[in-house]
Design an enzyme around this catalytic site. Structure first.
Site, PDB file in Angstrom:
ATOM      1  CG  ASP A  29       1.377   0.798   7.877  1.00 32.64           C
ATOM      2  OD1 ASP A  29       0.348   0.361   7.961  1.00 32.64           O
ATOM      3  OD2 ASP A  29       2.448   0.443   7.670  1.00 32.64           O
ATOM      4  CB  SER A  74      -3.287   5.155  -0.111  1.00 32.90           C
ATOM      5  OG  SER A  74      -3.395   3.723  -0.401  1.00 32.90           O
ATOM      6  CD  GLU A  76      -1.826   1.635  -5.347  1.00 34.71           C
ATOM      7  OE1 GLU A  76      -2.021   0.592  -5.604  1.00 34.71           O
ATOM      8  OE2 GLU A  76      -1.848   2.408  -6.337  1.00 34.71           O
ATOM      9  CG  ASN A  77      -5.477   2.310   1.388  1.00 39.26           C
ATOM     10  OD1 ASN A  77      -5.431   3.356   2.116  1.00 39.26           O
ATOM     11  ND2 ASN A  77      -4.551   1.480   1.590  1.00 39.26           N
ATOM     12  CD  GLU A 216      16.028  15.741   8.801  1.00 30.69           C
ATOM     13  OE1 GLU A 216      16.432  14.845   9.603  1.00 30.69           O
ATOM     14  OE2 GLU A 216      16.904  16.473   8.209  1.00 30.69           O
TER      15      GLU A 216
HETATM   16  C1  FPP Z   1      -3.035   1.758   7.768  1.00 30.73           C
HETATM   17  O1  FPP Z   1      -3.242   0.563   8.714  1.00 30.73           O
HETATM   18  C2  FPP Z   1      -4.369   2.804   7.947  1.00 30.73           C
HETATM   19  C3  FPP Z   1      -5.225   2.942   7.046  1.00 30.73           C
HETATM   20  C4  FPP Z   1      -5.187   2.235   5.743  1.00 30.73           C
HETATM   21  C5  FPP Z   1      -6.273   3.916   7.431  1.00 30.73           C
HETATM   22  C6  FPP Z   1      -6.022   5.004   8.316  1.00 30.73           C
HETATM   23  C7  FPP Z   1      -7.155   5.288   8.806  1.00 30.73           C
HETATM   24  C8  FPP Z   1      -7.364   5.820  10.298  1.00 30.73           C
HETATM   25  C9  FPP Z   1      -6.236   5.942  10.861  1.00 30.73           C
HETATM   26  C10 FPP Z   1      -8.651   5.945  10.949  1.00 30.73           C
HETATM   27  C11 FPP Z   1      -9.558   6.950  10.001  1.00 30.73           C
HETATM   28  C12 FPP Z   1      -8.997   8.384   9.647  1.00 30.73           C
HETATM   29  C13 FPP Z   1      -9.588   9.454  10.139  1.00 30.73           C
HETATM   30  C14 FPP Z   1      -8.978  10.626   9.556  1.00 30.73           C
HETATM   31  C15 FPP Z   1     -10.580   9.561  11.129  1.00 30.73           C
HETATM   32  P1  FPP Z   1      -3.541  -0.924   7.993  1.00 30.73           P
HETATM   33  O2  FPP Z   1      -4.901  -1.023   8.155  1.00 30.73           O
HETATM   34  O3  FPP Z   1      -2.694  -0.638   6.765  1.00 30.73           O
HETATM   35  O4  FPP Z   1      -2.530  -1.675   8.997  1.00 30.73           O
HETATM   36  P2  FPP Z   1      -1.722  -3.148   8.583  1.00 30.73           P
HETATM   37  O5  FPP Z   1      -0.534  -2.499   7.830  1.00 30.73           O
HETATM   38  O6  FPP Z   1      -1.369  -3.423  10.076  1.00 30.73           O
HETATM   39  O7  FPP Z   1      -2.609  -3.874   7.933  1.00 30.73           O
END
Ligand code: FPP
Length: 259
Positions: A29, A74, A76-77, A216
């Site tokens: 996150d 997710s 939800e994304n 954990e």
């Molecule tokens: C949450 O941060 C992160 C995600 C929704 C996506 C995670 C993706 C990656 C780390 C990169 C791509 C993955 C791979 C496997 C190559 P957020 O955008 O919700 O952060 P915020 O809460 O600060 O808005």
């Protein structure tokens, strides 16, 4: 054969193997906040986050963590702006294509969990390519949760079990915890020992709801793009110092505490 070749290598953190979490799950996150704090578009946070994925996969292997499961997208994304979704999907394809060779060389088997039918064709194709190439790798396991939701996973397991009951292959009385576990997307994986969440939030966000029952928890204040190998070490060391109770009393746990 030299003496050095026969001496087992010391653990990089000086840990006894029994203290190393075998399965680490991570809620990555804070990509967006990391970028916004720097006046950058959110996708830059995701790009930097993809670099951390590579770093953490490598460090996990060095530390003897055999399973790493990362929450990449997710269910939800999909509510995010279309532009951000498209960029995240492109990033996943780029990661899969770019890392296929390294994963194979390192003996890391890639799996993807989640509702695959909801993903764009090019993402599904990249997943199938890399899952196929790494299918026989046995040194470590990297699982990406993509279009994943913990409740959806439990619903899908219930549907599969109900279908077997309807077909007369299982009776309701025979359904136990093991039956459910064997019908989850993670049927081939052990439960996580350690769940890490970055960016300081204390939530599960529908991640591996069944599987983290005894995990954990480690919350890092660092945003995912800042979560480098040193931060991963910090989480593993913190885990190594804990005593897992699994419902037992102090007297029953005597002798199992970290030295
Ligand atoms: C949450 O941060 C992160 C995600 C929704 C996506 C995670 C993706 C990656 C780390 C990169 C791509 C993955 C791979 C496997 C190559 P957020 O955008 O919700 O952060 P915020 O809460 O600060 O808005």
């Amino acid at each position: 054969m030299t003496a050095a070749a026969t001496t087992p290598q010391a653990h990089p953190l000086g840990l006894d193997a029994s203290r190393v979490p075998k399965h680490v799950a991570i809620i990555m996150d804070g990509n967006g906040r990391w970028a916004e704090d720097r006046g950058l578009p959110r996708i830059w946070g995701h790009r930097e986050g993809a670099v951390r994925v590579r770093d953490v996969v490598e460090r996990a292997g060095d530390l003897g963590v055999t399973h790493l499961t990362l929450y990449a997208f997710s269910s939800e994304n999909w509510k995010r702006p279309q532009d951000e979704i498209s960029q995240l999907m492109l990033l996943c394809v780029a990661y899969l294509d770019g890392e296929a060779e390294r994963l194979t060389e390192e003996g890391i088997r890639l799996r993807v969990i989640g509702r695959r039918e909801g993903l764009p064709d090019e993402v599904r194709a990249a997943i199938e390519r890399v899952e196929g190439i790494t299918e026989h790798a046995t040194r470590a396991n990297l699982t990406l949760a993509l279009n994943y939701g913990g409740r959806d996973e439990i619903v899908d397991a219930c549907r599969a079990i109900a279908a077997k009951a309807t077909a007369g292959e299982i009776t309701p009385e025979a359904i136990d915890q093991d039956t459910v576990a064997r019908h989850l997307y993670t049927a081939d994986l052990p439960d996580p020992d350690l769940l890490i969440r970055t960016a300081g939030e204390h939530r599960l966000s529908n991640y591996l709801l069944w599987q983290v029952s005894y995990a954990e928890l480690f919350i890092s204040e660092a945003a995912w793009p800042e979560f480098d190998a040193d931060r991963f070490d910090e989480a593993v060391l913190d885990y190594a110092g804990r005593t897992r109770r699994f419902g037992k009393t102090d007297a029953q746990l005597e002798g199992t505490r970290p030295q």
